[in-house]
Structure formats: C-alpha cells, structure tokens
Design a protein around this motif. Structure first.
Motif, PDB file in Angstrom:
ATOM      1  N   ASP A 169      36.784   2.821 -12.087  1.00 49.51           N
ATOM      2  CA  ASP A 169      35.933   3.827 -11.474  1.00 49.51           C
ATOM      3  C   ASP A 169      35.521   3.376 -10.077  1.00 49.51           C
ATOM      4  OD1 ASP A 169      34.408   1.718 -12.363  1.00 49.51           O
ATOM      5  OD2 ASP A 169      32.658   2.933 -12.840  1.00 49.51           O
ATOM      6  N   GLY A 170      34.752   4.214  -9.408  1.00 46.39           N
ATOM      7  CA  GLY A 170      34.274   3.883  -8.063  1.00 46.39           C
ATOM      8  C   GLY A 170      32.892   3.290  -8.109  1.00 46.39           C
ATOM      9  N   SER A 171      32.741   2.191  -8.814  1.00 46.61           N
ATOM     10  CA  SER A 171      31.427   1.659  -9.158  1.00 46.61           C
ATOM     11  C   SER A 171      30.517   1.455  -7.964  1.00 46.61           C
ATOM     12  CB  SER A 171      31.585   0.335  -9.911  1.00 46.61           C
ATOM     13  OG  SER A 171      32.407  -0.566  -9.184  1.00 46.61           O
ATOM     14  N   PHE A 172      31.069   1.009  -6.828  1.00 47.67           N
ATOM     15  CA  PHE A 172      30.234   0.750  -5.652  1.00 47.67           C
ATOM     16  C   PHE A 172      30.662   1.631  -4.475  1.00 47.67           C
ATOM     17  CE2 PHE A 172      33.399  -2.595  -6.398  1.00 47.67           C
ATOM     18  CZ  PHE A 172      34.281  -2.324  -5.371  1.00 47.67           C
ATOM     19  N   LEU A 173      31.168   2.813  -4.769  1.00 51.17           N
ATOM     20  CA  LEU A 173      31.610   3.733  -3.718  1.00 51.17           C
ATOM     21  C   LEU A 173      30.671   4.929  -3.676  1.00 51.17           C
ATOM     22  CD1 LEU A 173      35.464   3.657  -4.369  1.00 51.17           C
ATOM     23  CD2 LEU A 173      34.116   2.227  -2.816  1.00 51.17           C
ATOM     24  N   PRO A 174      29.731   4.969  -2.722  1.00 52.39           N
ATOM     25  CA  PRO A 174      28.788   6.077  -2.650  1.00 52.39           C
ATOM     26  C   PRO A 174      29.438   7.323  -2.061  1.00 52.39           C
ATOM     27  CG  PRO A 174      28.438   4.594  -0.816  1.00 52.39           C
ATOM     28  CD  PRO A 174      29.480   3.947  -1.678  1.00 52.39           C
ATOM     29  N   GLY A 175      28.756   8.442  -2.195  1.00 53.74           N
ATOM     30  CA  GLY A 175      29.133   9.683  -1.525  1.00 53.74           C
ATOM     31  C   GLY A 175      27.993  10.115  -0.627  1.00 53.74           C
ATOM     32  N   ALA A 176      28.316  10.783   0.471  1.00 49.42           N
ATOM     33  CA  ALA A 176      27.280  11.205   1.417  1.00 49.42           C
ATOM     34  C   ALA A 176      27.622  12.574   1.990  1.00 49.42           C
ATOM     35  CB  ALA A 176      27.122  10.187   2.539  1.00 49.42           C
ATOM     36  N   SER A 177      26.592  13.322   2.353  1.00 45.43           N
ATOM     37  CA  SER A 177      26.779  14.635   2.961  1.00 45.43           C
ATOM     38  C   SER A 177      25.546  14.971   3.784  1.00 45.43           C
ATOM     39  CB  SER A 177      27.002  15.701   1.880  1.00 45.43           C
ATOM     40  OG  SER A 177      27.357  16.939   2.453  1.00 45.43           O
ATOM     41  N   VAL A 178      25.690  15.969   4.667  1.00 38.30           N
ATOM     42  CA  VAL A 178      24.595  16.382   5.546  1.00 38.30           C
ATOM     43  C   VAL A 178      24.379  17.881   5.418  1.00 38.30           C
ATOM     44  CG1 VAL A 178      26.091  16.739   7.553  1.00 38.30           C
ATOM     45  CG2 VAL A 178      23.656  16.270   7.897  1.00 38.30           C
ATOM     46  N   SER A 179      23.136  18.302   5.488  1.00 35.49           N
ATOM     47  CA  SER A 179      22.813  19.719   5.538  1.00 35.49           C
ATOM     48  C   SER A 179      22.997  20.221   6.959  1.00 35.49           C
ATOM     49  CB  SER A 179      21.365  19.950   5.096  1.00 35.49           C
ATOM     50  OG  SER A 179      20.961  21.277   5.381  1.00 35.49           O
ATOM     51  N   ARG A 180      23.885  21.173   7.152  1.00 35.67           N
ATOM     52  CA  ARG A 180      24.106  21.728   8.489  1.00 35.67           C
ATOM     53  C   ARG A 180      22.905  22.526   8.968  1.00 35.67           C
ATOM     54  NH1 ARG A 180      29.346  21.283  10.256  1.00 35.67           N
ATOM     55  NH2 ARG A 180      28.935  22.845  11.875  1.00 35.67           N
ATOM     56  N   MET A 181      22.055  22.940   8.045  1.00 32.23           N
ATOM     57  CA  MET A 181      20.892  23.736   8.421  1.00 32.23           C
ATOM     58  C   MET A 181      19.736  22.846   8.868  1.00 32.23           C
ATOM     59  SD  MET A 181      18.885  26.636   6.181  1.00 32.23           S
ATOM     60  CE  MET A 181      18.208  25.466   5.010  1.00 32.23           C
ATOM     61  N   SER A 182      19.431  21.800   8.079  1.00 25.07           N
ATOM     62  CA  SER A 182      18.256  20.985   8.367  1.00 25.07           C
ATOM     63  C   SER A 182      18.583  19.623   8.974  1.00 25.07           C
ATOM     64  CB  SER A 182      17.460  20.758   7.077  1.00 25.07           C
ATOM     65  OG  SER A 182      18.198  19.940   6.176  1.00 25.07           O
TER      66      SER A 182
END
Length: 213
Positions: free
Chosen positions: A131-144
C-alpha cells in the motif's frame, strides 16, 4: 532527469500544473521526486515553462542527508507552490516521522523552511498488500485557496484510520487531524467504551475539492 551515477535512483515522481490565470507562473509544470541514494532520500524539483520541451536544472527541496518521500506539489490561487511530503526522521525510528510541507513564492525556484503538518504521526502499513503507507494526498480549493491533506495512520488505540488536515494560510499552519474513515466499531459488546475495534483496513486515500468548496 538523468542521475550522474547508478548509485542515485529517481522515483516517486509527481506533477502539478498551475492553472490559475493571472498568476506570475501560469501554465508552469512542476515535477517533484525522491532521489534515492543509499540510506538517504532527499526530495528534488524541476519545472518547465514550455509545456515540457525543456526543464530547469533539478534542485533539492530538502537537505541532501534527509530521508523523505511522497511529494505532493499543489499550486495555490495566489501563485504560490506548496509541496507536501513525508519525513522519516532518524534512521530506524517511527516516532520521529512527520508530515511536512515547504512553500515557494517564486514558482518553485526557492523554498522557505519546512512547516510541520503533523509531527507526531505513525503511519499505517497494511500487512497483506503493498500500500501507500507513507504517501499522502493533497488538494486545493479553487474557491477559497484552502489546502487539504489526507493520509493513513494509526489512532491512539493503534487502529488504522484515514485522516484529513486543512490549512487556511497556504500551509503555514494546519488544523488538528480529523479521522474520516468509518472502519471502527465504537463500543463492541463486552468491551469498554474506550476500546474500539477495527472493522477492516483503510488505506491509500486520495482527496479533491469540488468547485463549490
């Protein structure tokens, strides 16, 4: 990127493109990756302003003797670039693991000091699958412009959960971890209320923000 020696192995690469019109580096591509070399794994970045025809000389995001992986580059509406990553800390210890980020205001040329997202995290590694034990995911709100990060880790009862944290100031500070997976049974029969049990494993989370925030 081609290393000068077979002792260096580039891997765990990720790409992000800034799609916010009016920002100084609109359309810039940023590729981040891990430079594996023996017991050290520093992170590096290279950028392109001509749709990938040419690239900048790769530069390190973390010290050359660091042990990091799992970069997640995210462009913000103000033109800044934030890179989320996992820092393994000292060799042979899990308690020093930390989820961190660095921020660039010049399109990925230079970065400020690392900012902790969670410096007391113990990642969860599923025992029966890769699995991706130490692989985070990230995203940004285009509105805020808010940043969101997700990852898998143990809770206080050593049970696996999926967590989310949020930053409203471009990665400078972060909210407390919020468990979002529902794989726990809070009060099993015959056990105290403080002793939940796992109903299964939760891992490999990904995250996105809808257009309305």
């Amino acid at each position: 990127y081609r290393p000068s020696s077979t002792a260096v192995f580039p891997g765990k690469n990720w790409i992000a493109i800034t799609t916010f019109p009016g920002t100084p580096h609109f359309g810039r591509l940023a590729v981040t990756f891990t430079r594996f070399s023996g017991s050290v794994n520093p992170l590096a970045i290279t950028t392109s302003d001509d749709q990938g025809s040419s690239w900048s000389e790769p530069t390190l995001l973390t010290p050359a003797n660091s042990r990091c992986q799992g970069t997640q580059p995210v462009w913000l509406p103000d033109g800044a670039l934030v890179i989320v990553y996992w820092n393994f800390g000292d060799l042979g210890t899990l308690t020093d693991d930390a989820l961190a980020c660095v921020r660039s205001v010049d399109g990925g040329r230079t970065f400020g000091s690392p900012r902790p997202i969670n410096d007391a995290v113990q990642y969860y590694d599923a025992p029966t699958v890769r699995d991706g034990s130490f692989l985070p995911g990230a995203s940004v709100s285009r509105m805020s412009g808010e940043l969101f990060v997700t990852y898998q880790a143990f809770d206080g009862n050593r049970l696996p959960r999926v967590w989310v944290q949020r930053s409203a100031d471009g990665g400078q500070s972060w909210s407390n971890p919020l468990a979002v997976s529902d794989n726990l049974q809070p009060n099993p029969d015959g056990l105290p209320a403080s002793s939940p049990v796992s109903l299964g494993e939760s891992f490999n989370p990904a995250i996105d923000v809808s257009p309305d925030g």
